[in-house]
Design a protein around this motif. Structure first.
Motif, PDB file in Angstrom:
ATOM      1  N   GLY A 118      10.631  12.378 -32.291  1.00  0.00           N
ATOM      2  CA  GLY A 118      10.430  13.469 -33.243  1.00  0.00           C
ATOM      3  C   GLY A 118       9.790  13.018 -34.543  1.00  0.00           C
ATOM      4  O   GLY A 118       9.246  13.838 -35.271  1.00  0.00           O
ATOM      5  N   ASP A 119       9.874  11.715 -34.855  1.00  0.00           N
ATOM      6  CA  ASP A 119       9.191  11.200 -36.043  1.00  0.00           C
ATOM      7  C   ASP A 119       7.696  11.091 -35.745  1.00  0.00           C
ATOM      8  O   ASP A 119       7.261  11.176 -34.601  1.00  0.00           O
ATOM      9  CB  ASP A 119       9.745   9.825 -36.437  1.00  0.00           C
ATOM     10  N   LYS A 120       6.927  10.844 -36.789  1.00  0.00           N
ATOM     11  CA  LYS A 120       5.469  10.774 -36.631  1.00  0.00           C
ATOM     12  C   LYS A 120       4.989   9.327 -36.597  1.00  0.00           C
ATOM     13  O   LYS A 120       5.490   8.480 -37.326  1.00  0.00           O
ATOM     14  CB  LYS A 120       4.780  11.524 -37.769  1.00  0.00           C
ATOM     15  N   PHE A 121       4.000   9.111 -35.747  1.00  0.00           N
ATOM     16  CA  PHE A 121       3.296   7.831 -35.710  1.00  0.00           C
ATOM     17  C   PHE A 121       2.336   7.799 -36.905  1.00  0.00           C
ATOM     18  O   PHE A 121       2.140   8.823 -37.568  1.00  0.00           O
ATOM     19  CB  PHE A 121       2.523   7.701 -34.386  1.00  0.00           C
ATOM     20  N   PRO A 122       1.712   6.653 -37.205  1.00  0.00           N
ATOM     21  CA  PRO A 122       0.793   6.572 -38.353  1.00  0.00           C
ATOM     22  C   PRO A 122      -0.296   7.652 -38.364  1.00  0.00           C
ATOM     23  O   PRO A 122      -0.727   8.089 -39.430  1.00  0.00           O
ATOM     24  CB  PRO A 122       0.191   5.172 -38.226  1.00  0.00           C
ATOM     25  N   SER A 123      -0.716   8.121 -37.189  1.00  0.00           N
ATOM     26  CA  SER A 123      -1.750   9.161 -37.123  1.00  0.00           C
ATOM     27  C   SER A 123      -1.239  10.529 -37.540  1.00  0.00           C
ATOM     28  O   SER A 123      -2.034  11.457 -37.717  1.00  0.00           O
ATOM     29  CB  SER A 123      -2.301   9.255 -35.697  1.00  0.00           C
ATOM     30  N   CYS A 134      -5.285   5.052 -32.261  1.00  0.00           N
ATOM     31  CA  CYS A 134      -4.293   4.779 -31.227  1.00  0.00           C
ATOM     32  C   CYS A 134      -3.754   3.348 -31.313  1.00  0.00           C
ATOM     33  O   CYS A 134      -2.570   3.112 -31.070  1.00  0.00           O
ATOM     34  CB  CYS A 134      -4.876   5.068 -29.842  1.00  0.00           C
ATOM     35  N   LEU A 135      -4.609   2.404 -31.680  1.00  0.00           N
ATOM     36  CA  LEU A 135      -4.139   1.021 -31.866  1.00  0.00           C
ATOM     37  C   LEU A 135      -3.092   0.949 -32.975  1.00  0.00           C
ATOM     38  O   LEU A 135      -2.085   0.239 -32.852  1.00  0.00           O
ATOM     39  CB  LEU A 135      -5.310   0.086 -32.168  1.00  0.00           C
ATOM     40  N   GLU A 136      -3.306   1.699 -34.060  1.00  0.00           N
ATOM     41  CA  GLU A 136      -2.326   1.724 -35.150  1.00  0.00           C
ATOM     42  C   GLU A 136      -1.021   2.366 -34.704  1.00  0.00           C
ATOM     43  O   GLU A 136       0.067   1.904 -35.077  1.00  0.00           O
ATOM     44  CB  GLU A 136      -2.905   2.456 -36.361  1.00  0.00           C
ATOM     45  N   ASN A 137      -1.114   3.416 -33.911  1.00  0.00           N
ATOM     46  CA  ASN A 137       0.102   4.050 -33.390  1.00  0.00           C
ATOM     47  C   ASN A 137       0.879   3.080 -32.502  1.00  0.00           C
ATOM     48  O   ASN A 137       2.102   2.983 -32.597  1.00  0.00           O
ATOM     49  CB  ASN A 137      -0.236   5.317 -32.609  1.00  0.00           C
ATOM     50  N   GLU A 138       0.173   2.344 -31.657  1.00  0.00           N
ATOM     51  CA  GLU A 138       0.828   1.373 -30.774  1.00  0.00           C
ATOM     52  C   GLU A 138       1.462   0.240 -31.595  1.00  0.00           C
ATOM     53  O   GLU A 138       2.584  -0.190 -31.309  1.00  0.00           O
ATOM     54  CB  GLU A 138      -0.178   0.802 -29.777  1.00  0.00           C
ATOM     55  N   ALA A 139       0.763  -0.206 -32.624  1.00  0.00           N
ATOM     56  CA  ALA A 139       1.266  -1.304 -33.463  1.00  0.00           C
ATOM     57  C   ALA A 139       2.541  -0.909 -34.212  1.00  0.00           C
ATOM     58  O   ALA A 139       3.319  -1.781 -34.603  1.00  0.00           O
ATOM     59  CB  ALA A 139       0.186  -1.739 -34.453  1.00  0.00           C
ATOM     60  N   GLU A 140       2.757   0.365 -34.400  1.00  0.00           N
ATOM     61  CA  GLU A 140       3.960   0.844 -35.089  1.00  0.00           C
ATOM     62  C   GLU A 140       5.225   0.462 -34.329  1.00  0.00           C
ATOM     63  O   GLU A 140       6.288   0.319 -34.922  1.00  0.00           O
ATOM     64  CB  GLU A 140       3.888   2.367 -35.275  1.00  0.00           C
TER      65      GLU A 140
END
Length: 186
Positions: A151-156, A139-145
């Motif tokens: 509709g696009d994907k987060f790092p996860s 979740c930290l990586e997703n937030e850092a994005e």
């Protein structure tokens, strides 16, 4: 597994979806009232019920199989094994019930929330964590994005929360200009 179970699950997910739609409208600073009557979204929630019932059945079968193997490995008699299963089942049912209900609530809310953003002209979203010691690396990586296209994907690999069971994150719309709410769930 209980009378009316599938119907009860659908009612819960539709209610959760309505909460997600209303949450989206609040995030868009709207005083509108959300009412989920859109067939496309209710059908998507019905599909979620089908998935959930299948997943719960498979998980239950795996769980009981492992408990039986464990009991047999310990040399338990049939009566001792039945008692062991009953004892374990009460704890597991309570814990899993709470975990599944919370995760499915968030899932249904976010299915409808994203659609509400999309239909009201939002093109970008951001992932927001709980920002505490329980926040995971995913979740930290997703937030850092930062901002991503809706509709696009987060790092996860997820397009919205939850990223995992008991995820406490949320997504927010990136509002770049005045939003005129035109869609409220119908």
């Amino acid at each position: 597994s209980f009378p009316g179970g599938v119907v009860a699950l659908l009612i819960f997910l539709v209610w959760s979806g309505e909460q997600g739609g209303q949450s989206a409208l609040r995030k868009l600073a709207s005083d509108e009232i959300f009412s989920l009557s859109n067939k496309q979204l209710t059908n998507q929630l019905k599909e979620r019920v089908d998935f959930l019932v299948k997943a719960l059945d498979e998980t239950g079968i795996k769980w009981i199989t492992n408990i039986i193997k464990e009991g047999l490995a310990q040399g338990m008699s049939n009566v001792a094994l039945v008692n062991y299963i009953r004892e374990k089942a009460l704890d597991v049912a309570r814990q899993r019930g709470e975990m599944i209900a919370e995760t499915e609530l968030i899932t249904a809310m976010n299915i409808v929330e994203l659609e509400t953003f999309k239909r009201n002209g939002i093109t970008k979203i951001k992932w927001i964590t709980a920002e505490d010691e329980r926040t995971c690396v995913i979740c930290l990586e997703n937030e850092a994005e930062g901002e991503i296209e809706l509709g696009d994907k987060f790092p996860s690999g997820h397009t919205t929360v939850p990223a995992h069971i008991l995820c406490r994150c949320l997504v927010i719309p990136v509002i770049t200009n005045q939003v005129k709410v035109i869609w409220t769930g119908k």
